[in-house]
Design an enzyme around this catalytic site. Structure first.
Site, mmCIF file in Angstrom:
data_model
loop_
_atom_site.group_PDB
_atom_site.id
_atom_site.type_symbol
_atom_site.label_atom_id
_atom_site.label_comp_id
_atom_site.label_asym_id
_atom_site.label_seq_id
_atom_site.Cartn_x
_atom_site.Cartn_y
_atom_site.Cartn_z
ATOM 1 N N GLU A 45 19.403 53.544 -0.964
ATOM 2 C CA GLU A 45 20.681 52.849 -0.824
ATOM 3 C C GLU A 45 21.528 53.538 0.234
ATOM 4 O O GLU A 45 21.822 54.737 0.120
ATOM 5 C CB GLU A 45 21.395 52.835 -2.182
ATOM 6 N N ALA A 102 19.026 48.888 -6.368
ATOM 7 C CA ALA A 102 17.950 48.499 -7.279
ATOM 8 C C ALA A 102 16.973 49.666 -7.378
ATOM 9 O O ALA A 102 15.940 49.686 -6.724
ATOM 10 C CB ALA A 102 17.239 47.260 -6.740
ATOM 11 N N GLU A 103 17.314 50.644 -8.207
ATOM 12 C CA GLU A 103 16.486 51.865 -8.232
ATOM 13 C C GLU A 103 15.069 51.585 -8.704
ATOM 14 O O GLU A 103 14.108 52.177 -8.194
ATOM 15 C CB GLU A 103 17.145 52.942 -9.101
ATOM 16 N N PHE A 142 22.553 59.327 -6.406
ATOM 17 C CA PHE A 142 23.094 60.381 -7.270
ATOM 18 C C PHE A 142 22.169 60.529 -8.473
ATOM 19 O O PHE A 142 21.557 59.548 -8.913
ATOM 20 C CB PHE A 142 24.495 60.025 -7.759
ATOM 21 N N ASP A 143 22.148 61.753 -9.038
ATOM 22 C CA ASP A 143 21.302 62.051 -10.192
ATOM 23 C C ASP A 143 21.369 60.991 -11.287
ATOM 24 O O ASP A 143 20.365 60.550 -11.806
ATOM 25 C CB ASP A 143 21.701 63.420 -10.771
ATOM 26 N N GLY A 144 22.606 60.560 -11.612
ATOM 27 C CA GLY A 144 22.766 59.622 -12.728
ATOM 28 C C GLY A 144 22.214 58.243 -12.439
ATOM 29 O O GLY A 144 22.116 57.419 -13.342
ATOM 30 N N PHE A 145 21.834 57.994 -11.190
ATOM 31 C CA PHE A 145 21.286 56.685 -10.839
ATOM 32 C C PHE A 145 19.766 56.648 -10.958
ATOM 33 O O PHE A 145 19.140 55.633 -10.661
ATOM 34 C CB PHE A 145 21.673 56.281 -9.412
ATOM 35 N N PRO A 163 17.754 54.087 -14.069
ATOM 36 C CA PRO A 163 17.139 52.758 -13.918
ATOM 37 C C PRO A 163 15.745 52.814 -13.285
ATOM 38 O O PRO A 163 14.960 51.889 -13.441
ATOM 39 C CB PRO A 163 18.122 52.012 -13.000
ATOM 40 N N HIS A 192 27.562 61.449 -11.262
ATOM 41 C CA HIS A 192 27.318 62.049 -9.949
ATOM 42 C C HIS A 192 27.082 63.548 -10.081
ATOM 43 O O HIS A 192 27.087 64.262 -9.092
ATOM 44 C CB HIS A 192 28.520 61.841 -9.022
#
Lengths: 326, 314
Positions: A29, A59-60, A83-86, A89, A129
């Site tokens: 992204e 769209a991970e 970011f780590d938190g993404f 998915p 993040h």
């Protein structure tokens, strides 16, 4: 030698890998025109084109899935999770497909996909993040999980990860992105294999095991402890899976004490694996239990509280005291 | 954008008549049918354990598509994939050995019923996961192998998964040669489609500007004739969703059928197997017995093999 930030070292490493191998692609992204939110892919799309540096939709799962499909056809995709938190998915694709396909096919399928994840806190950002999700992936058979801690390793390890035929989850310490070091970008070999740990500061009294952002914290703690006459050895694990157990156990057998330091919650964290492993292999050398320093079992807090969450020099030194007091 | 292939009605019987099949199509249909029945027999005898998902009733879908897919195409299958594999490779020995963990298994017996890899073929049991991967393969094919496509089989239940929509978006956005084959058997494990899907598959495809074909017919020749031009357009980078209205004869896996006896009877009445036997008895019986015997022979031969040997990857 060139003075580079850690972010620029990663950028230069990817650039070199793309120059060396036309099958290397970068996707994620905002990695193209923007160059990524941390500018780690800055300029790559301009120089290598939109076919090789692909701006994807948000769209991970789609990003990692598409990368797997491309890898099935001989590409070496380098995916940026913003970011780590993404990464969650994408977990389905990483855990159920990327990690398992090569094993299920008895190695007939090679999936040389690198999943780059800026990790950890310390930049005043929001919860998702600032997370440290490495244990989810070290727990998954079939993935290599590595973390760089400094610009020199960033430059070499990203290239080694891209060359590797196995899937690699590559953690980048985001709060260290702007730290600088002298990096030799002329050498193309003679590097420490990227699944080997490195003793970054020798010592005799306590072994500090760290990776990614906590290596610098441990080095600061070791410098402070020296003033108290305590000699701390700092080991940068670099690779969490596979683990360079020989370097770790050799160190602990010499020092007799060991701390594991990471930002992730202590409970069920990667430190638990290290503590168990060291207890199994170094039991008769230990003067104290292996102690863990890490985050509490809470969601990562709002930024105004993060200094209470993140392990710092004081918390490391407190644990050193406990190891000596045992 | 949606086109429907309505079966030709046989006025005498008051229902669609099936056209006469080529011998090799009938043989393949019967191979898949008897392979699945043989698996259930082996489970019943305790020679297989765990579970499996048979494609009984849906065999004609991959058989109809078989000549429309070329060797350069890549096929992604799912948990109900034995028919997809057999239509692609005709290799009953390798697949049964894979499921039974015997020598000669396609993946050394490590993949089992649901996770089969072979050149240009990959299956996974987790719903929807294959779509983004197929999109990646299709992206490569679009760039380097013009004319080839990635085909992915999914079910009606799969449309609950978010990965489907990420992939459809990519397919439309990047003009990927992606063929999505939906085997809509009206039930996701135990949940009827009407209870788990708002709207329609056609509506969802339309939302992405992706063409959709609805296939109601079970006539292999008719389906093939109708789909051939649409599949050719996929090869030009125009993704397509083909939705087959089909019928699952058996349970989702084994012993978990919650349908009413009427619903099961309706599925049986639509079964191509009985219909073809009725419409073309001589042709059917000439091949049916030999197909059953052939599969039994495969099972006996594979069961007698030593266990598959493998070692973990380095």
């Amino acid at each position: 030698m060139t003075t580079l930030t850690l972010a620029k070292s990663l950028n230069e490493g990817m650039r070199k890998a793309m120059e060396d191998d036309p099958k290397v692609l970068v996707m994620g992204e905002d990695v193209g025109k923007l160059g990524g939110v941390f500018r780690v892919t800055d300029g790559l799309q301009k120089d290598f084109g939109e076919e090789r540096v692909i701006d994807t939709p948000l769209a991970e799962s789609g990003i990692i899935g598409t990368a797997i499909g491309l890898a099935l056809r001989g590409y070496r995709p380098v995916c940026e999770i913003q970011f780590d938190g993404f990464v969650f998915p994408a977990a389905d694709q990483i855990i159920t497909q990327l990690a398992k396909m090569p094993l299920r096919s008895l190695g007939a399928l090679k999936l040389p996909v690198v999943v780059r994840i800026p990790c950890g806190g310390g930049i005043g950002a929001v919860e998702h993040h600032s997370e440290s999700p490495e244990a989810y992936f070290t727990h998954t058979a079939g993935l290599r999980v590595v973390a760089c801690s400094n610009p020199v390793d960033a430059y070499t390890m990203i290239q080694q990860a891209i060359r590797c035929d196995d899937p690699v989850v590559f953690f980048e310490p985001k709060r260290r992105y702007w730290e600088k070091a002298e990096v030799d970008t002329s050498a193309a070999d003679g590097w420490l294999p990227f699944d080997r740990a490195r003793i970054v500061r020798p010592g005799t009294d306590v072994t500090l095991l760290a990776y990614g952002p906590m290596v610098k914290t441990c080095l600061e703690a070791a410098a402070a402890a020296e003033e108290d006459g305590r000699s701390l050895e700092v080991v940068d694990l670099r690779s969490l899976n596979p683990l360079d157990a020989a370097t770790v156990t050799d160190s602990v057998r010499r020092t007799g004490r060991c701390l594991v330091v990471h930002e992730a919650p202590v409970f069920g964290g990667f430190g638990a694996e290290l503590a168990a492993r060291i207890t199994e292999e170094c039991f008769y050398s230990l003067e104290a239990p292996v102690l863990r320093v890490g985050g509490p079992s809470t969601p990562y807090p709002p930024s105004r509280l993060e200094e209470h969450y993140l392990p710092d020099l004081d918390r490391v030194l407190d644990a050193v005291d406990r190891a000596f007091a045992f | 954008m949606t086109e429907t292939l309505v079966p030709a009605l046989d006025p005498a019987a008051g229902r669609p008549g099936l056209s006469r099949l080529a011998d090799d199509d009938l043989e393949l249909l019967l191979l898949i049918r008897h392979f699945e029945l043989e698996l259930l027999r082996l489970y019943g005898r305790g020679e297989l354990n765990g579970t499996t998902h048979t494609c009984l009733g849906q065999e004609y879908v991959p058989v109809a598509l078989r000549p429309l897919l070329g060797p350069a195409d890549f096929v992604f299958s799912n948990h109900r994939g034995h028919g997809h594999y057999l239509a692609r490779f005709g290799d009953a020995h390798g697949l049964l050995a894979e499921i039974m963990g015997r020598e000669g298994a396609v993946c050394g017996g490590v993949g089992g019923s649901q996770h089969v890899h072979r050149d240009g073929y990959l299956s996974t049991g987790v719903q929807g996961e294959s779509l983004p991967v197929a999109a990646g393969v299709a992206l490569h094919l679009r760039r380097t192998g013009p004319g080839a496509l990635a085909c992915v089989y999914i079910g009606d239940g799969t449309w609950g998964e978010g990965a489907v929509y990420e992939a459809l978006n990519l397919a439309a956005l990047w003009r990927l040669p992606l063929l999505v084959v939906v085997e809509n058997n009206g039930i996701a494990q135990s949940t009827p489609t009407a209870s788990q899907m708002a709207g329609t598959v056609a509506g969802r495809a339309a939302a992405f500007g992706i063409a959709h074909r609805l296939v109601v017919s079970a006539d292999v020749n008719e389906i093939r004739r109708e789909l051939e031009p649409a599949v050719a357009r996929v090869r030009e980078g125009r993704p397509l969703v083909v939705e087959f209205v089909t019928h699952r004869l058996g349970p989702h896996s084994k012993g978990d059928d919650t349908r009413s006896p009427q619903a099961i009877r309706a599925a049986q009445e639509n079964d191509w197997y009985g219909r073809y036997a009725h419409d073309h008895p001589e042709h059917f019986h000439r091949f049916d017995g030999p197909a059953r015997a052939r599969v039994r022979g495969v099972a006996d031969e594979v069961a007698a093999r030593p266990p598959s040997r493998w070692s973990p990857c380095a």
